[in-house]
Design an enzyme around this catalytic site. Structure first.
Site, PDB file in Angstrom:
ATOM      1  N   HIS A  97      61.966  22.465  68.944  1.00 18.67           N
ATOM      2  CA  HIS A  97      61.790  22.202  70.387  1.00 18.67           C
ATOM      3  C   HIS A  97      62.450  20.884  70.809  1.00 18.67           C
ATOM      4  O   HIS A  97      62.003  20.253  71.764  1.00 18.67           O
ATOM      5  CB  HIS A  97      60.305  22.169  70.782  1.00 18.67           C
ATOM      6  CG  HIS A  97      59.512  23.307  70.231  1.00 18.67           C
ATOM      7  ND1 HIS A  97      59.320  24.488  70.907  1.00 18.67           N
ATOM      8  CD2 HIS A  97      58.889  23.456  69.024  1.00 18.67           C
ATOM      9  CE1 HIS A  97      58.587  25.312  70.161  1.00 18.67           C
ATOM     10  NE2 HIS A  97      58.324  24.707  69.012  1.00 18.67           N
TER      11      HIS A  97
ATOM     12  N   SER B 195      86.859   7.527  79.822  1.00 23.20           N
ATOM     13  CA  SER B 195      86.618   7.919  81.208  1.00 23.20           C
ATOM     14  C   SER B 195      87.651   7.237  82.082  1.00 23.20           C
ATOM     15  O   SER B 195      88.065   6.113  81.807  1.00 23.20           O
ATOM     16  CB  SER B 195      85.208   7.495  81.612  1.00 23.20           C
ATOM     17  OG  SER B 195      85.129   7.346  83.011  1.00 23.20           O
TER      18      SER B 195
ATOM     19  N   LYS C 229      83.071   4.160  78.327  1.00 16.78           N
ATOM     20  CA  LYS C 229      82.751   5.510  77.856  1.00 16.78           C
ATOM     21  C   LYS C 229      83.607   5.983  76.683  1.00 16.78           C
ATOM     22  O   LYS C 229      84.779   5.684  76.594  1.00 16.78           O
ATOM     23  CB  LYS C 229      82.923   6.528  79.002  1.00 16.78           C
ATOM     24  CG  LYS C 229      81.860   6.475  80.084  1.00 16.78           C
ATOM     25  CD  LYS C 229      80.457   6.779  79.571  1.00 16.78           C
ATOM     26  CE  LYS C 229      80.244   8.240  79.256  1.00 16.78           C
ATOM     27  NZ  LYS C 229      80.291   9.090  80.436  1.00 16.78           N
TER      28      LYS C 229
ATOM     29  N   GLU D   3      82.346  19.267  73.313  1.00 15.15           N
ATOM     30  CA  GLU D   3      81.999  19.927  74.585  1.00 15.15           C
ATOM     31  C   GLU D   3      82.912  21.111  74.863  1.00 15.15           C
ATOM     32  O   GLU D   3      82.464  22.160  75.348  1.00 15.15           O
ATOM     33  CB  GLU D   3      82.093  18.915  75.733  1.00 15.15           C
ATOM     34  CG  GLU D   3      80.991  17.878  75.691  1.00 15.15           C
ATOM     35  CD  GLU D   3      81.231  16.759  76.705  1.00 15.15           C
ATOM     36  OE1 GLU D   3      80.370  16.568  77.561  1.00 15.15           O
ATOM     37  OE2 GLU D   3      82.280  16.098  76.641  1.00 15.15           O
TER      38      GLU D   3
END
Ligand code: ARG
Length: 464
Positions: A163, A284, A290, A297
């Site tokens: 979970h 970024s 970043k 992804e």
């Protein structure tokens, strides 16, 4: 309805046609812009077919030689990007045959006893067979990268999650080897799909075989197929083998997506378990600090295409009456996209893992909450003779008491514990040791460091 279009249509479809194809239709129905990728397999199939036509007396040796060398020359031109594909010749099959026939008169005999229906089915099976061999290599590559990482960081302890809540400690190696297991099943499914695809449709004609004495077994042997198909109607309309491949690929892509999700979480500041290599992360355009896990992804995102391709293929097939219908041309882009996406994902993940660095201290700290060993405490009570349901309750009460007192579970005193159950003693508190907790896990398949090491060894031997 211009004269050149009339001639083109007659050249393509023969005497039946007096009107040219509408330009709109040509653009709508052409597949050569994507099925050109079948050219090597188309040529291989044609040479085998022609070789058989010699055997049954339809071609002379000179004709076969001319056809085979003409086809090899075309293959070489395509390899070099020097072949002029023509959209008005619809697909890869017609393009190759038309150019061959323009150069070699015997080319006009090549299509004897053959239809594009059994031809395309044959090409696709040959293509999938080769593609799966390539996929299996790539799956092995990622498995090797995972095993190498598992070995590198064998002793690193991380929390295992259910979970997405910290559950029990595991070793990083154990977590990584879980993906090696998944990939092994993927490899098995891909190999199964390849074995079932390894049947020759050629010789089934358009739908009902041929009145010519085609030697199908000989063609199967030349092309390395295990056997010939048993039903001509099934042969020209069956695309099960593509669906099976797409399904195996979809599940593999889902596994890669799940792994990517782990990497994304692990590389976040919230987890901070790993550092992904600069070469496989991006920055970024706005935020200078970043470092984004784009590869993971994209692998996660691209799995959606692969799953979608499977759905497209199933939907494509579901309403088709027997036998061949032109709808089937729509299988190719879905197949190619599936293969390209899966292959690229496997390859880039393997490359990225090589430079991924684990922050062992952070991992261990995250796994150090004594609550993660609450189950171990319950197991200990069971070993003292307490029924498990009671033990579960007695540990739950200890967790509640620790919370109330504002101390970690292992900081309760024996006296505290005795207020819950008489069975508790010092030995219970000695359980709260991460390394002991792992070595205490002796069940087969558990994250005991010794058994994880044995698994690494087993995989290294298997994948060598
Ligand atoms: N390009 C076609 C396909 O991919 C080849 C088969 C065409 N057969 C036909 N009867 N029109 O399905």
């Amino acid at each position: 309805m211009s004269a050149p279009a009339d001639q083109a249509n007659q050249a393509l479809w023969g005497g039946r046609f007096t009107e040219g194809a509408a330009a709109l239709l040509q653009r709508f129905s052409q597949s050569v812009s994507f099925d050109w990728r079948l050219y090597k397999h188309d040529i291989r199939g044609s040479i085998a077919h022609a070789t058989m036509l010699l055997k049954i007396g339809i071609l002379t040796q000179e004709e076969l030689d001319a056809i085979a060398s003409g086809l090899r020359q075309i293959e070489d031109e395509i390899d070099r990007g020097a072949f002029a594909w023509a959209v008005d010749k619809e697909d890869v099959h017609m393009n190759i045959e038309a150019v061959l026939t323009a150069r070699v008169p015997a080319g006009a005999k090549l299509h004897t006893g053959r239809s594009r229906n059994d031809q395309v089915a044959t090409d696709m099976r040959l293509w999938i067979r080769d593609e799966i061999a390539r996929d299996l290599e790539a799956v092995r590559g990622l498995q090797k990268a995972l095993v190498a990482w598992a070995e590198r960081d064998a002793s690193v302890v991380i929390p295992g999650y259910t979970h997405l809540q910290r559950a029990q400690p595991v070793t990083l190696g154990h977590h990584l080897l879980a993906y090696v297991e998944m990939l092994e099943r993927d490899a098995g499914r891909l190999a199964d799909a390849s074995a079932r695809a390894n049947v020759l449709p050629l010789g089934s004609g358009a739908i009902a075989g041929s009145t010519l004495p085609l030697d199908r077994a000989y063609v199967a042997q030349l092309l390395g197929f295990a056997r010939v198909s048993e039903n001509s109607m099934d042969s020209v309309s069956d695309r099960d083998f593509i669906v099976e491949y797409a399904a195996a690929a979809a599940l593999a892509a889902v596994h890669l997506s799940r792994f990517s999700e782990d990497l994304i979480l692990w590389s976040s500041a919230e987890f901070d378990f790993i550092r992904l290599p600069d070469a496989y992360t991006t920055g970024s355009s706005l935020m200078p600090q970043k470092k984004n896990p784009d590869v993971a992804e994209l692998v996660r995102g691209k799995s959606g295409r692969v799953v979608g391709n499977l759905m497209s293929l199933l939907t494509l097939l579901k309403g088709l009456p027997m036998t061949y219908n032109r709808d089937l041309q729509e299988d190719k882009e879905r197949l190619f996209d599936t293969a390209d996406t899966l292959h690229a994902s496997l390859e880039i993940l393997a490359a990225m893992l090589e430079g991924t660095v684990v922050k062992a201290a952070k991992c261990r700290a995250a796994a150090s909450d004594p609550l993660l060993l609450a189950t171990d405490l319950a197991d200990w009570l069971v070993k003292q003779g307490m029924p498990f349901r009671q033990a579960h309750h007695a540990v739950g009460a200890a967790v509640g008491l620790a919370e109330k007192k504002g101390v970690p579970l292992n900081q309760l005193s024996v006296a505290d514990l005795k207020t819950i159950s008489d069975v508790y003693n010092e030995e219970a508190l000695a359980l709260f040791d991460l390394d002991l907790a792992l070595t205490n896990r002796l069940t087969a398949g558990a994250p005991n460091p010794a058994s994880v090491a044995a698994q690494v060894k087993r995989w290294k031997e298997k994948l060598a």
